[in-house]
Design an enzyme around this catalytic site. Sequence first.
Site, mmCIF file in Angstrom:
data_model
loop_
_atom_site.group_PDB
_atom_site.id
_atom_site.type_symbol
_atom_site.label_atom_id
_atom_site.label_comp_id
_atom_site.label_asym_id
_atom_site.label_seq_id
_atom_site.Cartn_x
_atom_site.Cartn_y
_atom_site.Cartn_z
ATOM 1 N N LYS A 270 1.684 -4.000 6.450
ATOM 2 C CA LYS A 270 2.189 -4.072 5.070
ATOM 3 C C LYS A 270 3.695 -3.779 5.022
ATOM 4 O O LYS A 270 4.406 -4.314 4.177
ATOM 5 C CB LYS A 270 1.446 -3.067 4.184
ATOM 6 C CG LYS A 270 -0.032 -3.336 4.038
ATOM 7 C CD LYS A 270 -0.282 -4.485 3.083
ATOM 8 C CE LYS A 270 -1.749 -4.638 2.752
ATOM 9 N NZ LYS A 270 -2.042 -5.765 1.876
ATOM 10 N N SER B 56 -1.301 3.531 10.442
ATOM 11 C CA SER B 56 -2.226 2.675 11.210
ATOM 12 C C SER B 56 -1.551 1.326 11.426
ATOM 13 O O SER B 56 -0.575 0.986 10.743
ATOM 14 C CB SER B 56 -3.543 2.470 10.444
ATOM 15 O OG SER B 56 -3.351 1.544 9.376
ATOM 16 N N TYR C 159 -2.793 -1.426 10.581
ATOM 17 C CA TYR C 159 -2.941 -2.135 9.300
ATOM 18 C C TYR C 159 -1.814 -1.763 8.328
ATOM 19 O O TYR C 159 -1.140 -2.639 7.763
ATOM 20 C CB TYR C 159 -4.295 -1.809 8.641
ATOM 21 C CG TYR C 159 -4.222 -1.912 7.139
ATOM 22 C CD1 TYR C 159 -4.102 -3.150 6.523
ATOM 23 C CD2 TYR C 159 -4.181 -0.763 6.317
ATOM 24 C CE1 TYR C 159 -3.956 -3.250 5.140
ATOM 25 C CE2 TYR C 159 -4.049 -0.861 4.955
ATOM 26 C CZ TYR C 159 -3.938 -2.099 4.363
ATOM 27 O OH TYR C 159 -3.772 -2.202 3.010
ATOM 28 N N HIS C 160 -1.601 -0.450 8.113
ATOM 29 C CA HIS C 160 -0.559 -0.036 7.161
ATOM 30 C C HIS C 160 0.803 -0.565 7.608
ATOM 31 O O HIS C 160 1.649 -0.943 6.789
ATOM 32 C CB HIS C 160 -0.528 1.495 7.030
ATOM 33 C CG HIS C 160 -1.688 2.068 6.253
ATOM 34 N ND1 HIS C 160 -2.823 2.564 6.852
ATOM 35 C CD2 HIS C 160 -1.887 2.223 4.910
ATOM 36 C CE1 HIS C 160 -3.663 3.005 5.916
ATOM 37 N NE2 HIS C 160 -3.126 2.811 4.732
ATOM 38 N N THR D 96 0.825 -1.197 0.000
ATOM 39 C CA THR D 96 0.000 0.000 0.000
ATOM 40 C C THR D 96 0.865 1.256 0.000
ATOM 41 O O THR D 96 1.960 1.267 0.578
ATOM 42 C CB THR D 96 -0.946 -0.021 1.216
ATOM 43 O OG1 THR D 96 -1.787 1.111 1.162
ATOM 44 C CG2 THR D 96 -0.206 -0.014 2.537
HETATM 45 P P1 NAD Z 1 -11.288 -7.107 0.762
HETATM 46 O O1 NAD Z 1 -11.420 -7.091 2.244
HETATM 47 O O2 NAD Z 1 -12.475 -6.806 -0.069
HETATM 48 O O3 NAD Z 1 -10.714 -8.529 0.286
HETATM 49 C C1 NAD Z 1 -9.716 -9.233 0.989
HETATM 50 C C2 NAD Z 1 -10.067 -10.713 0.909
HETATM 51 O O4 NAD Z 1 -9.036 -11.459 1.578
HETATM 52 C C3 NAD Z 1 -11.374 -11.037 1.615
HETATM 53 O O5 NAD Z 1 -12.253 -11.702 0.723
HETATM 54 C C4 NAD Z 1 -10.971 -11.914 2.787
HETATM 55 O O6 NAD Z 1 -11.927 -12.897 3.104
HETATM 56 C C5 NAD Z 1 -9.644 -12.508 2.316
HETATM 57 N N1 NAD Z 1 -8.753 -12.881 3.409
HETATM 58 C C6 NAD Z 1 -8.312 -12.104 4.430
HETATM 59 N N2 NAD Z 1 -7.535 -12.826 5.262
HETATM 60 C C7 NAD Z 1 -7.474 -14.077 4.745
HETATM 61 C C8 NAD Z 1 -6.822 -15.276 5.157
HETATM 62 N N3 NAD Z 1 -6.119 -15.358 6.307
HETATM 63 N N4 NAD Z 1 -6.951 -16.376 4.381
HETATM 64 C C9 NAD Z 1 -7.676 -16.344 3.229
HETATM 65 N N5 NAD Z 1 -8.338 -15.249 2.813
HETATM 66 C C10 NAD Z 1 -8.235 -14.120 3.571
HETATM 67 O O7 NAD Z 1 -10.070 -6.124 0.398
HETATM 68 P P2 NAD Z 1 -9.695 -5.430 -0.999
HETATM 69 O O8 NAD Z 1 -10.171 -4.028 -0.959
HETATM 70 O O9 NAD Z 1 -10.075 -6.314 -2.112
HETATM 71 O O10 NAD Z 1 -8.107 -5.370 -0.878
HETATM 72 C C11 NAD Z 1 -7.341 -6.449 -1.355
HETATM 73 C C12 NAD Z 1 -5.868 -6.194 -1.070
HETATM 74 O O11 NAD Z 1 -5.463 -4.982 -1.695
HETATM 75 C C13 NAD Z 1 -5.549 -6.048 0.412
HETATM 76 O O12 NAD Z 1 -4.320 -6.698 0.680
HETATM 77 C C14 NAD Z 1 -5.418 -4.562 0.595
HETATM 78 O O13 NAD Z 1 -4.528 -4.266 1.647
HETATM 79 C C15 NAD Z 1 -4.868 -4.115 -0.744
HETATM 80 N N6 NAD Z 1 -5.227 -2.725 -1.075
HETATM 81 C C16 NAD Z 1 -6.541 -2.365 -1.184
HETATM 82 C C17 NAD Z 1 -6.862 -1.049 -1.512
HETATM 83 C C18 NAD Z 1 -8.289 -0.567 -1.634
HETATM 84 O O14 NAD Z 1 -8.492 0.658 -1.828
HETATM 85 N N7 NAD Z 1 -9.293 -1.446 -1.564
HETATM 86 C C19 NAD Z 1 -5.832 -0.126 -1.730
HETATM 87 C C20 NAD Z 1 -4.498 -0.527 -1.602
HETATM 88 C C21 NAD Z 1 -4.223 -1.853 -1.273
HETATM 89 N N1 USQ Z 2 -11.084 10.293 4.645
HETATM 90 C C1 USQ Z 2 -11.900 11.414 4.681
HETATM 91 N N2 USQ Z 2 -13.242 11.204 4.776
HETATM 92 C C2 USQ Z 2 -13.801 9.963 4.830
HETATM 93 C C3 USQ Z 2 -12.953 8.840 4.786
HETATM 94 C C4 USQ Z 2 -11.595 9.040 4.691
HETATM 95 O O1 USQ Z 2 -11.434 12.552 4.634
HETATM 96 O O2 USQ Z 2 -15.039 9.872 4.929
HETATM 97 C C5 USQ Z 2 -9.617 10.472 4.519
HETATM 98 C C6 USQ Z 2 -8.797 9.768 5.583
HETATM 99 O O3 USQ Z 2 -8.682 10.536 6.770
HETATM 100 C C7 USQ Z 2 -7.486 9.579 4.849
HETATM 101 C C8 USQ Z 2 -7.906 9.389 3.388
HETATM 102 O O4 USQ Z 2 -9.239 9.877 3.303
HETATM 103 O O5 USQ Z 2 -6.718 10.731 4.929
HETATM 104 C C9 USQ Z 2 -7.881 7.948 2.905
HETATM 105 O O6 USQ Z 2 -8.711 7.161 3.749
HETATM 106 P P1 USQ Z 2 -9.404 5.825 3.172
HETATM 107 O O7 USQ Z 2 -10.282 5.272 4.248
HETATM 108 O O8 USQ Z 2 -9.992 6.070 1.847
HETATM 109 O O9 USQ Z 2 -8.136 4.894 2.909
HETATM 110 P P2 USQ Z 2 -7.130 4.175 3.895
HETATM 111 O O10 USQ Z 2 -7.617 4.092 5.278
HETATM 112 O O11 USQ Z 2 -5.772 4.780 3.683
HETATM 113 O O12 USQ Z 2 -7.136 2.687 3.343
HETATM 114 C C10 USQ Z 2 -7.514 2.358 2.004
HETATM 115 C C11 USQ Z 2 -7.738 0.860 1.966
HETATM 116 C C12 USQ Z 2 -6.448 0.157 2.315
HETATM 117 C C13 USQ Z 2 -5.352 0.632 1.379
HETATM 118 C C14 USQ Z 2 -5.199 2.152 1.400
HETATM 119 C C15 USQ Z 2 -4.280 2.664 0.300
HETATM 120 O O13 USQ Z 2 -8.766 0.507 2.888
HETATM 121 O O14 USQ Z 2 -6.632 -1.249 2.188
HETATM 122 O O15 USQ Z 2 -4.140 0.037 1.761
HETATM 123 O O16 USQ Z 2 -6.488 2.736 1.120
HETATM 124 S S1 USQ Z 2 -3.280 4.012 0.838
HETATM 125 O O17 USQ Z 2 -4.150 5.010 1.461
HETATM 126 O O18 USQ Z 2 -2.609 4.517 -0.330
HETATM 127 O O19 USQ Z 2 -2.357 3.475 1.813
#
Ligand code: NAD
Ligand code: USQ
Length: 402
Positions: free
Chosen positions: A185, A179, A181-182, A144
């Site tokens: 990664k 966070s 979570y981040h 991420t």
């Molecule tokens: P999502 O939550 O929709 O999908 C993740 C999937 O992984 C789920 O279906 C969940 O059941 C599965 N999973 C989680 N833990 C598991 C485990 N231990 N074993 C098997 N399956 C498991 O998330 P998403 O938005 O599709 O994101 C997918 C990936 O992309 C994540 O790694 C996330 O960090 C990354 N990512 C997402 C975004 C975004 O904006 N959605 C941005 C940047 C990175």
């Molecule tokens: N934000 C607002 N208003 C909202 C929601 C969010 O201003 O209603 C702001 C947050 O404070 C933050 C930014 O928008 O500054 C991004 O927040 P987000 O919830 O859209 O994204 P984030 O929490 O960073 O996480 C999401 C995905 C995560 C992925 C990440 C990519 O859930 O899986 O890793 O985006 S990145 O942000 O580039 O790390």
Amino acid sequence: MRIAVLGADGYLGWPTALHLSAQGHDVVAVDNLIRRRWDEECGTGSLVPISSMEARCARWQQVSGRSITWHNVDLRDRDAVEQLVVAIKPEAVVHFAEQRSAPYSMISPSHGVETQVNNLVGTLNLIYALRDHVPDCHLIKLGTMGEYGTPNIDIEEGFIEIDHNGRHDRMLYPKSPGSVYHLSKVHDSHNLEFACRVWDMRATDLNQGVVYGTTTDECAQHPELATRFDYDGIWGTVLNRYCVQAAVGEPLSVHGKGGQTRGFLDIRDTVRCIELAALNAPAPGEYRVFNQFTEQFSVLELAEKVKHARAAHGLETEIHHVPNPRRELEEHYYKARHQHLLDLGLQPHNLSDTLIDHVIQAVETNISRVRRETIAAAVDWRRGGGLYRAPAASTLATATAR
Ligand code: NAD
Ligand code: USQ
């Protein structure tokens, strides 16, 4: 190629599995469906109805004539991961399967620990299984952009050249995530780099920005092929949330001043980026990092874009600056390189009013499914987590005073 897509029940995993299958790859879809259970725990749910994996795969077979094999495997189970890898012998693995919500990871100590155990253990189990059974396999891992944080210098793609005390080196770019979570990664990235350096594995770490959009060419072919769409205060990402707020007539919730700048991309570009990474594998021993986003915006700019798109239809949208539930800089320098995927041929879908209209239309189609009580931000970083419902949207003056 024989490609395993891990996390194939998710927002990005399912469209990617379909896209790779449509390109003629032999796709194995893997997930343990934990995300559906997390939704039950949080009282949240996909706005767009989603089918079971069995039904989705059957529908894809019927629509496209191609088959996707589906396995329910928990990546935390090392034996199960090993058996899977031995059984399918993948040439590439796309790993999406992690707990991906920053707010979820900040709810409580147990949610933080659960996030890091799930993400780190799953990725480590996968690394060991690939090393021992298919060492030539290309691991494409979703990282991420938030790993880097918001440093006051340009962000490079994974590595930085450093001159120090008269000597020079190329080192992993420093990380400062926002966070738990981040942070998971960041730990994954170190494990991947180690695996490549020490065991000659090959990996691409895709530092992806925030994804928006509801659909891809393949998902659009049948309602049962739809992917999930999150909008609530735990799982929803910012632009998708704004579109839901606009559709239900609520103000757009900009956190604090709104100068937080991030990289963004359309979900159609996500699936293409994965394909490009898979088609262009790194050499054995190479740990490669691509910054996977196409444009950068502040969260206030994004709100203004949604307001503008609505105004074109004569509709009024309010923007509210709500107290920021996160610990993050609200004004900062941000310039992140994202050249590698463009060099491989990515042709970005830039954010347009048409796309915003399209997402809002998708919301309107499912408007009766919106759970309005879940929209507000639900987790407060500054108070050490805890689930709460945000106070009513207030003014920037109030947000700044805090
Ligand atoms: P999502 O939550 O929709 O999908 C993740 C999937 O992984 C789920 O279906 C969940 O059941 C599965 N999973 C989680 N833990 C598991 C485990 N231990 N074993 C098997 N399956 C498991 O998330 P998403 O938005 O599709 O994101 C997918 C990936 O992309 C994540 O790694 C996330 O960090 C990354 N990512 C997402 C975004 C975004 O904006 N959605 C941005 C940047 C990175
Ligand atoms: N934000 C607002 N208003 C909202 C929601 C969010 O201003 O209603 C702001 C947050 O404070 C933050 C930014 O928008 O500054 C991004 O927040 P987000 O919830 O859209 O994204 P984030 O929490 O960073 O996480 C999401 C995905 C995560 C992925 C990440 C990519 O859930 O899986 O890793 O985006 S990145 O942000 O580039 O790390």
